[in-house]
Design a protein around this motif. Structure first.
Motif, PDB file in Angstrom:
ATOM      1  N   ALA A 141       0.879  -1.103   0.022  1.00  0.00           N
ATOM      2  CA  ALA A 141       0.186   0.016  -0.021  1.00  0.00           C
ATOM      3  C   ALA A 141       0.872   1.268  -0.002  1.00  0.00           C
ATOM      4  O   ALA A 141       0.903   1.825   1.040  1.00  0.00           O
ATOM      5  CB  ALA A 141      -0.941   0.045   1.379  1.00  0.00           C
ATOM      6  N   THR A 142       1.381   1.306  -1.044  1.00  0.00           N
ATOM      7  CA  THR A 142       2.335   2.613  -1.497  1.00  0.00           C
ATOM      8  C   THR A 142       1.594   4.055  -1.166  1.00  0.00           C
ATOM      9  O   THR A 142       0.592   4.060  -1.889  1.00  0.00           O
ATOM     10  CB  THR A 142       3.010   2.561  -2.628  1.00  0.00           C
ATOM     11  OG1 THR A 142       2.197   2.422  -3.874  1.00  0.00           O
ATOM     12  CG2 THR A 142       4.080   1.603  -2.433  1.00  0.00           C
ATOM     13  N   THR A 143       2.009   4.809  -0.532  1.00  0.00           N
ATOM     14  CA  THR A 143       1.674   6.508  -0.520  1.00  0.00           C
ATOM     15  C   THR A 143       2.469   7.322  -0.905  1.00  0.00           C
ATOM     16  O   THR A 143       3.917   7.105  -0.862  1.00  0.00           O
ATOM     17  CB  THR A 143       0.908   6.781   0.823  1.00  0.00           C
ATOM     18  OG1 THR A 143       2.165   6.611   2.062  1.00  0.00           O
ATOM     19  CG2 THR A 143      -0.012   5.685   1.499  1.00  0.00           C
ATOM     20  N   PHE A 144       2.246   8.415  -1.412  1.00  0.00           N
ATOM     21  CA  PHE A 144       2.981   9.515  -1.687  1.00  0.00           C
ATOM     22  C   PHE A 144       2.655  10.776  -1.109  1.00  0.00           C
ATOM     23  O   PHE A 144       1.590  11.055  -0.898  1.00  0.00           O
ATOM     24  CB  PHE A 144       2.975   9.801  -3.211  1.00  0.00           C
ATOM     25  CG  PHE A 144       3.198   8.516  -3.979  1.00  0.00           C
ATOM     26  CD1 PHE A 144       4.569   7.943  -4.432  1.00  0.00           C
ATOM     27  CD2 PHE A 144       2.271   7.421  -4.662  1.00  0.00           C
ATOM     28  CE1 PHE A 144       4.636   6.798  -5.082  1.00  0.00           C
ATOM     29  CE2 PHE A 144       2.417   6.286  -4.787  1.00  0.00           C
ATOM     30  CZ  PHE A 144       3.779   5.881  -5.244  1.00  0.00           C
ATOM     31  N   SER A 145       3.569  11.705  -1.168  1.00  0.00           N
ATOM     32  CA  SER A 145       3.677  13.174  -0.438  1.00  0.00           C
ATOM     33  C   SER A 145       2.409  13.917  -1.345  1.00  0.00           C
ATOM     34  O   SER A 145       2.588  14.143  -2.587  1.00  0.00           O
ATOM     35  CB  SER A 145       4.876  13.833  -0.448  1.00  0.00           C
ATOM     36  OG  SER A 145       4.606  15.100   0.058  1.00  0.00           O
ATOM     37  N   ASN A 146       1.554  14.650  -0.689  1.00  0.00           N
ATOM     38  CA  ASN A 146       0.666  15.361  -1.333  1.00  0.00           C
ATOM     39  C   ASN A 146       1.104  16.786  -1.429  1.00  0.00           C
ATOM     40  O   ASN A 146       0.754  17.759  -0.671  1.00  0.00           O
ATOM     41  CB  ASN A 146      -0.659  15.271  -0.633  1.00  0.00           C
ATOM     42  CG  ASN A 146      -1.797  16.173  -1.267  1.00  0.00           C
ATOM     43  OD1 ASN A 146      -1.746  16.400  -2.248  1.00  0.00           O
ATOM     44  ND2 ASN A 146      -2.902  16.157  -0.389  1.00  0.00           N
ATOM     45  N   HIS A 147       2.024  17.005  -2.308  1.00  0.00           N
ATOM     46  CA  HIS A 147       2.951  18.246  -2.485  1.00  0.00           C
ATOM     47  C   HIS A 147       1.868  19.379  -2.995  1.00  0.00           C
ATOM     48  O   HIS A 147       2.002  20.588  -2.420  1.00  0.00           O
ATOM     49  CB  HIS A 147       3.900  18.325  -3.805  1.00  0.00           C
ATOM     50  CG  HIS A 147       4.880  16.912  -3.309  1.00  0.00           C
ATOM     51  ND1 HIS A 147       5.988  17.422  -2.302  1.00  0.00           N
ATOM     52  CD2 HIS A 147       5.442  16.034  -4.094  1.00  0.00           C
ATOM     53  CE1 HIS A 147       6.724  16.492  -2.188  1.00  0.00           C
ATOM     54  NE2 HIS A 147       6.632  15.640  -3.342  1.00  0.00           N
ATOM     55  N   GLU A 148       0.679  19.172  -3.762  1.00  0.00           N
ATOM     56  CA  GLU A 148       0.125  20.198  -4.272  1.00  0.00           C
ATOM     57  C   GLU A 148      -1.342  20.303  -3.337  1.00  0.00           C
ATOM     58  O   GLU A 148      -2.101  21.185  -3.612  1.00  0.00           O
ATOM     59  CB  GLU A 148      -0.379  19.927  -5.491  1.00  0.00           C
ATOM     60  CG  GLU A 148       0.775  20.067  -6.745  1.00  0.00           C
ATOM     61  CD  GLU A 148       1.470  21.402  -6.721  1.00  0.00           C
ATOM     62  OE1 GLU A 148       0.782  22.369  -6.717  1.00  0.00           O
ATOM     63  OE2 GLU A 148       2.689  21.160  -7.063  1.00  0.00           O
ATOM     64  N   LEU A 149      -1.149  19.602  -2.077  1.00  0.00           N
ATOM     65  CA  LEU A 149      -2.275  19.726  -1.354  1.00  0.00           C
ATOM     66  C   LEU A 149      -3.641  19.589  -1.740  1.00  0.00           C
ATOM     67  O   LEU A 149      -4.584  20.333  -1.351  1.00  0.00           O
ATOM     68  CB  LEU A 149      -2.240  21.103  -0.554  1.00  0.00           C
ATOM     69  CG  LEU A 149      -0.862  21.502   0.454  1.00  0.00           C
ATOM     70  CD1 LEU A 149      -1.045  22.680   0.880  1.00  0.00           C
ATOM     71  CD2 LEU A 149      -0.703  20.235   1.416  1.00  0.00           C
ATOM     72  N   HIS A 150      -3.695  18.375  -2.484  1.00  0.00           N
ATOM     73  CA  HIS A 150      -5.018  18.190  -3.134  1.00  0.00           C
ATOM     74  C   HIS A 150      -6.069  17.714  -2.126  1.00  0.00           C
ATOM     75  O   HIS A 150      -5.597  16.555  -1.370  1.00  0.00           O
ATOM     76  CB  HIS A 150      -4.895  16.850  -4.222  1.00  0.00           C
ATOM     77  CG  HIS A 150      -6.267  16.397  -4.715  1.00  0.00           C
ATOM     78  ND1 HIS A 150      -6.635  17.252  -6.025  1.00  0.00           N
ATOM     79  CD2 HIS A 150      -7.166  15.550  -4.570  1.00  0.00           C
ATOM     80  CE1 HIS A 150      -7.723  16.705  -6.372  1.00  0.00           C
ATOM     81  NE2 HIS A 150      -8.099  15.617  -5.530  1.00  0.00           N
ATOM     82  N   ARG A 151      -7.060  18.333  -1.913  1.00  0.00           N
ATOM     83  CA  ARG A 151      -8.141  17.944  -0.823  1.00  0.00           C
ATOM     84  C   ARG A 151      -9.187  17.565  -1.275  1.00  0.00           C
ATOM     85  O   ARG A 151     -10.342  17.265  -0.389  1.00  0.00           O
ATOM     86  CB  ARG A 151      -8.129  19.329   0.163  1.00  0.00           C
ATOM     87  CG  ARG A 151      -6.954  19.725   0.592  1.00  0.00           C
ATOM     88  CD  ARG A 151      -6.176  18.650   1.669  1.00  0.00           C
ATOM     89  NE  ARG A 151      -5.349  19.313   2.524  1.00  0.00           N
ATOM     90  CZ  ARG A 151      -4.096  18.549   2.895  1.00  0.00           C
ATOM     91  NH1 ARG A 151      -4.102  17.362   2.882  1.00  0.00           N
ATOM     92  NH2 ARG A 151      -3.242  19.265   3.740  1.00  0.00           N
ATOM     93  N   ASP A 152      -9.600  17.503  -2.607  1.00  0.00           N
ATOM     94  CA  ASP A 152     -10.782  17.068  -3.104  1.00  0.00           C
ATOM     95  C   ASP A 152     -10.896  15.474  -3.197  1.00  0.00           C
ATOM     96  O   ASP A 152      -9.929  14.887  -3.093  1.00  0.00           O
ATOM     97  CB  ASP A 152     -11.000  17.814  -4.234  1.00  0.00           C
ATOM     98  CG  ASP A 152     -11.272  19.164  -4.028  1.00  0.00           C
ATOM     99  OD1 ASP A 152     -12.097  19.664  -3.296  1.00  0.00           O
ATOM    100  OD2 ASP A 152     -10.654  19.952  -4.860  1.00  0.00           O
ATOM    101  N   LEU A 153     -12.036  14.996  -3.588  1.00  0.00           N
ATOM    102  CA  LEU A 153     -12.190  13.492  -3.653  1.00  0.00           C
ATOM    103  C   LEU A 153     -11.467  12.873  -4.740  1.00  0.00           C
ATOM    104  O   LEU A 153     -11.048  13.476  -5.740  1.00  0.00           O
ATOM    105  CB  LEU A 153     -13.482  13.145  -3.946  1.00  0.00           C
ATOM    106  CG  LEU A 153     -14.418  13.415  -2.810  1.00  0.00           C
ATOM    107  CD1 LEU A 153     -16.089  13.252  -3.217  1.00  0.00           C
ATOM    108  CD2 LEU A 153     -14.322  12.393  -1.639  1.00  0.00           C
ATOM    109  N   VAL A 154     -10.760  11.782  -4.382  1.00  0.00           N
ATOM    110  CA  VAL A 154     -10.154  10.925  -5.414  1.00  0.00           C
ATOM    111  C   VAL A 154     -10.940   9.720  -5.372  1.00  0.00           C
ATOM    112  O   VAL A 154     -10.977   8.842  -4.563  1.00  0.00           O
ATOM    113  CB  VAL A 154      -8.513  10.827  -4.995  1.00  0.00           C
ATOM    114  CG1 VAL A 154      -7.907   9.776  -6.190  1.00  0.00           C
ATOM    115  CG2 VAL A 154      -7.816  12.008  -4.979  1.00  0.00           C
ATOM    116  N   ILE A 155     -11.326   9.431  -6.565  1.00  0.00           N
ATOM    117  CA  ILE A 155     -12.339   8.162  -6.718  1.00  0.00           C
ATOM    118  C   ILE A 155     -11.868   7.324  -7.898  1.00  0.00           C
ATOM    119  O   ILE A 155     -11.727   7.964  -9.022  1.00  0.00           O
ATOM    120  CB  ILE A 155     -13.744   8.773  -6.911  1.00  0.00           C
ATOM    121  CG1 ILE A 155     -14.221   9.292  -5.895  1.00  0.00           C
ATOM    122  CG2 ILE A 155     -14.522   7.342  -7.287  1.00  0.00           C
ATOM    123  CD1 ILE A 155     -15.668  10.100  -5.974  1.00  0.00           C
ATOM    124  N   SER A 156     -11.597   6.072  -7.686  1.00  0.00           N
ATOM    125  CA  SER A 156     -12.006   4.856  -9.012  1.00  0.00           C
ATOM    126  C   SER A 156     -13.007   4.463  -9.296  1.00  0.00           C
ATOM    127  O   SER A 156     -13.498   3.941  -8.218  1.00  0.00           O
ATOM    128  CB  SER A 156     -10.533   3.864  -8.686  1.00  0.00           C
ATOM    129  OG  SER A 156      -9.429   4.362  -8.673  1.00  0.00           O
TER     130      SER A 156
END
Length: 202
Positions: free
Chosen positions: A67-82
């Motif tokens: 379960a890899t995660t990455f830094s949220n550099h651009e501070l995306h705060r909206d929904l991410v949906i597949s």
């Protein structure tokens, strides 16, 4: 091995191929087919028991993933949906397939989850004897525990259950929808409505 579902409940993980006694499984499948009065000696059925075992192993063995995660550099705060992640699982009551799609998403915090992991977690919980209601909650629980400081997680699953459509009620074409919400998505009706709107194919 067990997996924490996010509700405090710990459930057995699917058996790996290394845990499978193939010879015993094939012998049991041959006995089952024979007990049902089926002829296992024709050209087409001579290896049916072996194929049954191989098929069930495929359906019950998820591919491992990290379960890899990455830094949220651009501070995306909206929904991410597949949306519409396809899956096949096996009904825990009848060992018949239920087939459908899962829409899985979250609202990021300081870390972003690798996008493919939204599909991988669906597969992980589908590859077992399962009921749809539990699977929905398990995926949401996994997101809740795995994504750091998220702003909400949601799951919508739609599936056809062959145990209901080809036997029993014989409700041809019927589908079942289940949902699960965590964090802000559980508390904020407007955010939940946005998720459901985005989850719908246009």
């Amino acid at each position: 091995m067990t997996i924490t579902t996010g509700t405090g409940e710990r459930t057995p993980s699917p058996a790996s191929n290394a845990d499978t006694d193939v010879f015993a499984a094939v012998a049991a499948a041959e006995s089952l087919l024979s007990a049902l009065g089926l002829n296992g000696d024709t050209e087409h059925t001579l290896r049916t028991a072996e194929r049954m075992v191989a098929s069930y192993r495929d359906l019950l063995t998820p591919r491992p993933f990290e379960a890899t995660t990455f830094s949220n550099h651009e501070l995306h705060r909206d929904l991410v949906i597949s949306r519409s992640v396809p899956f096949t699982s096996l009904c825990a009551h009848h060992v018949l397939p239920f087939i459908g799609t899962a829409t899985v998403g979250y609202r990021p915090g300081t870390r972003l989850l690798g996008l493919s992991k939204l599909a991988r977690v669906v597969e992980m919980f589908a590859c077992r004897l399962q009921v749809q209601e539990d699977m929905t909650q398990q995926i949401a629980g996994w997101l809740d525990e795995t994504v750091p400081d998220h702003g909400g997680a949601g799951v919508v699953i739609t599936a056809e259950h062959l145990c209901m459509t080809i036997r029993g009620a014989e409700a041809r074409g019927a589908s079942t929808v289940t949902t699960a919400w965590r964090g802000e998505l559980a508390r904020d009706a407007a955010l939940r409505a946005e998720f459901l709107s985005l989850a719908t194919d246009r």
